[in-house]
Write an enzyme that holds these catalytic residues in place. Structure first.
Site, short mmCIF file in Angstrom:
data_model
loop_
_atom_site.label_atom_id
_atom_site.label_comp_id
_atom_site.label_asym_id
_atom_site.label_seq_id
_atom_site.Cartn_x
_atom_site.Cartn_y
_atom_site.Cartn_z
N TYR A 130 26.93 -4.20 -18.60
CA TYR A 130 28.17 -4.83 -19.04
C TYR A 130 29.33 -4.44 -18.11
O TYR A 130 30.25 -5.21 -17.90
CB TYR A 130 28.53 -4.40 -20.46
CG TYR A 130 27.93 -5.22 -21.57
CD1 TYR A 130 26.55 -5.29 -21.74
CD2 TYR A 130 28.74 -5.91 -22.46
CE1 TYR A 130 26.00 -6.02 -22.77
CE2 TYR A 130 28.20 -6.65 -23.49
CZ TYR A 130 26.84 -6.70 -23.64
OH TYR A 130 26.29 -7.43 -24.67
N LYS B 132 13.83 1.91 -21.70
CA LYS B 132 12.74 1.17 -21.05
C LYS B 132 12.32 2.00 -19.84
O LYS B 132 12.36 1.54 -18.69
CB LYS B 132 13.25 -0.23 -20.66
CG LYS B 132 12.19 -1.18 -20.12
CD LYS B 132 11.21 -1.69 -21.17
CE LYS B 132 10.12 -2.52 -20.49
NZ LYS B 132 9.05 -2.92 -21.42
N ASP C 108 11.20 -3.07 -26.14
CA ASP C 108 10.39 -4.19 -26.64
C ASP C 108 9.64 -3.77 -27.90
O ASP C 108 9.62 -4.47 -28.91
CB ASP C 108 9.44 -4.71 -25.56
CG ASP C 108 8.66 -3.62 -24.84
OD1 ASP C 108 8.98 -2.43 -25.01
OD2 ASP C 108 7.72 -3.96 -24.08
N ASP D 155 23.19 -4.09 -28.02
CA ASP D 155 23.72 -5.41 -28.40
C ASP D 155 22.63 -6.22 -29.09
O ASP D 155 22.84 -6.80 -30.16
CB ASP D 155 24.20 -6.13 -27.14
CG ASP D 155 24.73 -7.53 -27.45
OD1 ASP D 155 25.50 -7.66 -28.42
OD2 ASP D 155 24.36 -8.48 -26.74
N ASP E 7 21.98 -6.87 -33.51
CA ASP E 7 21.88 -8.19 -34.16
C ASP E 7 20.60 -8.26 -35.00
O ASP E 7 20.60 -8.79 -36.11
CB ASP E 7 21.88 -9.33 -33.14
CG ASP E 7 23.28 -9.89 -32.88
OD1 ASP E 7 24.25 -9.12 -33.02
OD2 ASP E 7 23.40 -11.08 -32.56
C1 IPM Z 1 28.99 -7.67 -29.77
C2 IPM Z 1 29.18 -8.99 -29.10
C3 IPM Z 1 29.86 -8.77 -27.76
C4 IPM Z 1 28.96 -7.92 -26.91
C5 IPM Z 1 30.24 -10.06 -27.00
C6 IPM Z 1 31.06 -10.99 -27.87
C7 IPM Z 1 30.96 -9.75 -25.73
O1 IPM Z 1 27.97 -9.66 -28.98
O2 IPM Z 1 30.01 -6.98 -30.02
O3 IPM Z 1 27.85 -7.31 -30.05
O4 IPM Z 1 28.04 -8.44 -26.25
O5 IPM Z 1 29.13 -6.70 -26.91
MG MG Z 2 26.36 -8.67 -29.92
#
Ligand code: IPM
Ligand code: MG
Length: 356
Positions: free
Chosen positions: A142, A191, A223, A247, A251
């Site tokens: 990032y 990884k 993975d 990230d 999710d």
């Molecule tokens: C998160 C989001 C952000 C990230 C994006 C919106 C830049 O997905 O906070 O997880 O990738 O960190």
């Molecule tokens: Mg995210």
């Protein structure tokens, strides 16, 4: 106590869910004798529209001068075609970097009342899910060098994944410290079978672990981790991992809670200033309709009270009020299930406040 908070409500549903967060915090303040002063600043798409840039210096300055930052969400289809450094997401990444917020805590907890909303089979989650994802937030690809170059395969692009010993050391310590207050179990995700950056990462985590003899440490390749998370979610306690893996896995973990609309987050640095935001995005498709779930943002407010200000009782009051609302059968659309009472964003905020 008095607290000065910078508020970056942002785009889409950001302002709606933030409004409920502020009402909840004000009520908690009243009950416990604290005052919160809010300074609203622009970040994301709305800042692009007003100032021609996603993260104006003024916004950074106000955030830096505050006791903490509350963030809603940034982004929307209007700004999707802008070049990378002009996109709304720059506001998020820029604030994380400028404020030195290297540690991102994303607690995925499945409320008993929401077991029906969790997409996993009931027997997989019957023992309850309570995972703390500790994601490194200001390093890795990032923030690494990025660019374009010509190769013999034509134009190419690159984002460099790089981690220093110091960066890994400090995030690992955050994870181990948190584990000490929980079930004393850290799962490191990397990884290292392929990536040199992961080999350094793992060696530093192993070094830090020596200072925490009470904590059980195990390791998973990313993975495999993504697979284990849905096969045996109840066996995880703290997960520590780098920026990009965190990230993705956060999710995935958010679905254990029933909806990404339930998942709060805290971004912390060396000092007490933190940034608190829901993990979900700006959801432009449902913006302005009063149907968004404000719980992730409200729980982020509770995390602020806990992690930045050490107000544990106040934080608990918010968490308990959310649990009560869910136990009483109220649901926003994203967590709705049969026999429950569906409410909008404002109503959900009001129901939480009534139970504080
Ligand atoms: C998160 C989001 C952000 C990230 C994006 C919106 C830049 O997905 O906070 O997880 O990738 O960190
Ligand atoms: Mg995210």
């Amino acid at each position: 106590m008095n607290f000065n908070l910078a508020v970056v409500a942002g785009d889409g549903i950001g302002p709606e869910v933030m409004a409920q967060n502020i009402l909840v915090l004000n009520e908690v303040g009243k009950k416990f004798g604290h005052t919160f002063k809010y300074t609203e600043v622009k970040g994301g798409g709305c800042a692009i529209d007003e100032f021609g840039e996603p993260l104006p210096q003024h916004t950074i300055d106000v955030c830096k001068a505050s006791d903490s930052v509350l963030l809603g969400a940034v982004g929307g289809w209007q700004w999707d075609t802008l070049p990378g450094n002009m996109r709304p997401e720059r506001a998020l990444l820029g604030l994380r970097g400028a404020l030195g917020l290297f540690a991102n805590l994303r607690p995925a907890t499945l409320h008993d009342a929401l077991k029906d909303a969790c997409p996993l089979k009931p027997e997989l989650v019957k023992d309850g899910v309570d995972i703390m994802v500790v994601r490194e937030l200001t390093g890795g690809m990032y923030f690494g060098e990025k660019g374009r170059k010509q190769t013999d395969m034509g134009e190419a692009a690159f984002d460099v994944e790089q981690y220093s010993v110091k960066e890994v050391d400090r995030i690992a310590r955050v994870a181990f410290d948190i584990a000490m207050k929980r079930s004393k179990h850290v799962t490191n995700v990397d990884k290292q079978n392929v990536l040199e950056s992961s080999r350094l990462w793992r060696s530093v985590v192993l070094e830090v672990a020596k200072d925490y003899p009470e904590v059980t440490l195990d390791h998973l390749y990313v993975d495999n981790a993504s697979m284990q998370l849905i096969m045996r979610p109840t066996t995880f306690d703290v997960i520590v991992t780098g920026n990009i893996f965190g990230d993705i896995l956060s999710d995935e973990a958010s679905q254990m809670t029933g909806s990404i609309g339930m998942l709060p987050s805290a971004s912390l640095g060396e000092g007490s200033l933190g940034m608190y935001e829901p993990v979900h995005g700006s959801a432009p498709d449902i913006a302005g309709k009063d149907i968004a779930n404000p719980i992730a943002t409200i729980l982020s407010g509770a995390m602020m009270l806990k992690y930045s200000f050490g107000l544990l009782d106040e934080a608990k009051v918010i968490e308990d009020a959310v649990t009560k609302v869910l136990n009483d059968g109220y649901r926003t659309g994203d967590i709705m299930s049969e026999g429950m009472k569906q409410v909008g964003c404002k109503e959900m905020g009001k129901l939480v406040i009534e139970r504080l």
